[in-house]
Motif scaffolding. Structure first.
Motif: not given
Length: 746
Positions: A260-286
């Motif tokens: 889409a970028r190559e042909v000059g067509k912007p993609i505008v997105a509303l992404k819903v469903g935020r979550s804090p996944a990955g924060q609990a019991a992580a072995l690392a900061h990442t």
């Protein structure tokens, strides 16, 4: 897992891949072109008591559909005053599309009838498939896909309300559409059915023309990615708007965004469903800093997708792109009839990084010729309320003369022009009609884009809309959304230039791993010992501070003497991921006795925690410089994600981190890593704050690229690879602590 279990898992995987390949053929762009533009429609399950059927018939009429509409019901001979047929097989000729309102248990039989009648396009309303959340529903949906593949039927849904193709004048859609239906260049894909009518109503109220709008349902056969691909290839679509609850195939999504970028067509997105996944019991900061929503934001930015935070922002931004007046440069000229509007615009332009330039002397001179003596000929320009209140001034076209002057200014990349529309036709419409005609003429002469805006996000009246339509003008709804949309447009054009100009570098040489297997044996299931993690990093070209693994105090003293200065001692065990938490680290240790004491202390701390201790790592201290954090973790949707940040309080408290989804088939570009470092709120530290030497960002980028490739070399076994800290002093770069976690994921 037994060998027979492995075989069963592989068989299921192959079956899934084959099903997806067959499904993709049914939803190929050439199939969707005819699917979304049917010239004849059958409504299966049509009855006077069906609200769905009534809505679909009304929507078809609103869209201007004038092709054959056949009603089908197995027991009722008539519906809505029209004769029905008992099944699709009873049609005298096939239709282009069947909208199936039958209950879930009857859908497969209707598909069989459709195939027998030569019908290959179907929308299914029924729910109770994968949307039910149970295994029975998922199995029912798998059967539905298999049946569609077997019968060569392109299917939208199930659990789907249909679509609206304004361009083709057809809308088999199960909710009310307020007429008239506006045609235009905006394609919209919604992973929500109920919002569809709201989107249409807002677009209509703000003059945003729709090319195609579709709800997706369960995406059993036609997926959101399939429709995006169709819109990318569609010549009449200028911009693609998305409402997403999930990104089901991130790799394909990234490829489509690039296309889409190559042909000059912007993609505008509303992404819903935020979550804090990955924060609990992580072995690392990442895992803690690379949560789901942060990864989505980084991925969209990386792919060149414009992420918005509301439906209004989505539609207004898409409408601006669809108007053909989206700015590409940051230097703005402003024309208003309100000093307050000028103040708001000045504040919002600073938020968006837009420059309000000083007018050239020639522009100022031209403005002084036409402005009232009490008006100031400066940017942002307030031509004053006299243009609205004084008929003589209005008839003299003061606003249009100002617009002409500002648009011709050589230092302006675009003009933000306030346009007031009447709520209703006045007794003498000549003034507003001439005003709109003159704005259109000025835009036709303008060498730069002109973005017309209203002061607030209020609906355009029927009369005001007719004035705009007559001259093919677009009005952005309100200063707030207008400035936001302009900021999105400028950033999209800038990212398109940057992303399009980066060639992939040659892949770095592989080190300790080959095809996801360690040279010296199978990969551990869990954390590695630091000694082995260091070996992996070093073998893949990551600069690592020297260290020796020792098992007694004498060897620790000898190692410290060889390093010739203060040393760090760390217990080494695969069972201890956070060594400092148990007292397993001693820093800045000098002298034989101090080394002996530190060795005993950290070794005892380790053995108190686990019997599996390899020994103690001794390494030279690195002082001064700057500490960075670098890690790669695996996002459940997007795969390996690189996180880069400053160490210390920046990562622990402020979570000052930049993220990128790692490419599948090539190394991340060093320039991308440099850009990541520049995105940090604490980026000024890298320039040499508080007496430290400036960081050689190119050297740092090379080390980070090596670490990313080291992580990718672990293949599907990767869970986490992290350096915390990565020490940098000028051009000297060294990993001081390396964490590697591999194996199965929960």
């Amino acid at each position: 897992m037994e060998e027979s279990d492995n075989v069963a898992v592989l068989d299921v995987a192959r079956e899934g891949e084959e099903r997806d390949r067959a499904r993709r053929l049914l939803a190929a762009p050439h199939r969707l072109r005819s699917f979304f533009a049917p010239r004849s429609v059958a409504l299966v399950g049509a009855s006077d008591g069906s609200g769905w059927a009534r809505f679909i018939m009304e929507s078809l009429a609103t869209s201007g559909f004038d092709g054959p509409l056949r009603l089908v019901h197995p027991t009722r001979p008539e519906a809505f005053g029209r004769a029905t047929v008992p099944s699709l097989r009873a049609l005298d000729e096939p239709v282009d599309l069947a909208f199936v309102l039958a209950p879930t248990h009857a859908v497969e039989a209707v598909l069989t009838d459709a195939a027998a009648a030569g019908i290959h396009n179907v929308v299914v309303l029924a729910s109770g498939y994968g949307d039910g959340g149970g295994e029975q529903g998922r199995e029912l949906e798998r059967r539905l896909v298999d049946r569609a593949v077997e019968l060569d039927i392109t299917l939208l849904g199930p659990n789907c309300l249909g679509f609206v193709n304004a361009q083709a004048g057809v809308a088999p859609f199960g909710l009310h559409i307020t007429p008239p239906l506006r045609r235009g260049p905006v394609g919209i894909v919604l992973q929500s059915g109920a919002l569809t009518s709201n989107v249409l109503a807002f677009a209509r109220a703000h003059g945003i023309g729709i090319r195609l709008l579709t709800s997706m349902g369960n995406e059993a056969v036609i997926t959101a990615a399939d429709v995006i691909e169709h819109l990318v290839e569609d010549a009449d679509t200028r911009v693609i708007g998305l409402f997403l609850e999930s990104v089901r195939d991130p790799q394909r999504f990234a490829a489509l965004a690039q296309r889409a970028r190559e042909v000059g067509k912007p993609i505008v997105a509303l992404k819903v469903g935020r979550s804090p996944a990955g924060q609990a019991a992580a072995l690392a900061h990442t895992g803690a800093v690379a949560g789901d929503d942060a990864v989505v934001a980084a991925a969209f930015r990386q792919f060149g997708v414009i992420r918005v935070s509301s439906l209004e922002e989505l539609l207004i931004t898409a409408g601006l792109f669809g108007s053909g007046q989206a700015p590409t440069g940051r230097r703005m000229g402003v024309v208003t009839a309100s000093g307050g509007a000028c103040d708001i615009i000045a504040d919002r332009s600073a938020d968006e990084g837009i420059e309000i330039v000083e007018f050239a002397e020639a522009t100022t001179a031209r403005l002084r010729e036409v402005l009232p003596p009490f008006a100031s000929a400066r940017n942002p320009l307030d031509v004053t309320g006299v243009i609205l209140a004084d008929r003589t001034t209005a008839e003299a076209n003061l606003g249009d003369a100002a617009l002409n002057a500002v648009a011709a200014d050589p230092g302006v990349d675009f003009v933000f022009n306030m346009l007031a529309l009447p709520a209703a036709q006045p007794p003498d419409p000549s003034v507003p009609e001439r005003r709109i005609a003159d704005v259109a003429a000025a835009m036709g002469r303008s060498p730069v884009p002109v973005v017309n805006f209203s002061a607030t996000c209020s609906d355009v009246s029927e009369y005001g809309g007719s004035l705009l339509d007559r001259h093919d003008l677009h009005l952005v709804a309100g200063i707030e959304f207008g400035m936001t949309a302009i900021g999105h447009a400028i950033r999209w054009h800038e990212s398109r230039r940057v992303l399009g100009g980066r060639a992939a570098p040659p892949p770095p040489a592989r080190g300790a791993l080959l095809d996801g297997q360690a040279v010296d044996g199978p990969l551990p299931d869990g954390p590695w010992s630091e000694a082995r993690a260091r070996d992996l990093a070093a073998a893949n070209g990551v600069p690592v501070v020297p260290a020796e693994l020792v098992t007694d105090a004498d060897a620790a003293v000898a190692a410290a003497e060889r390093f010739g200065g203060p040393v760090a001692l760390k217990v080494c065990s695969a069972d201890i991921a956070h060594k400092s938490d148990i007292g397993g680290v001693a820093l800045d240790v000098s002298g034989p006795e101090a080394v002996r004491a530190a060795f005993a202390r950290v070794l005892d701390a380790g053995r108190d925690a686990t019997p599996d201790v390899e020994g103690v790592l001794v390494s030279p201290m690195r002082t001064g410089g700057t500490e960075l954090f670098v890690g790669v973790t695996v996002d459940p949707s997007f795969g390996p994600v690189l996180a880069v940040g400053l160490g210390g309080v920046f990562i622990e408290v402020l979570h000052d981190v930049s993220l990128r989804v790692l490419p599948v088939d090539a190394p991340i570009h060093p320039a991308e890593v440099v850009a990541m470092l520049g995105e940090l709120r604490g980026a000024a530290v890298l320039a040499g704050a508080r007496g430290t030497r400036p960081v050689d960002v190119d050297a740092v980028a090379e080390a980070i690229v090596r670490l990313a490739e080291c992580a990718r070399s672990l293949g599907p076994a990767l869970r986490t690879v992290e350096i915390n800290p990565l020490w940098v002093d000028g051009a000297q770069v060294a990993a001081l602590d390396v964490l590697v976690v591999t194996g199965g994921r929960e």
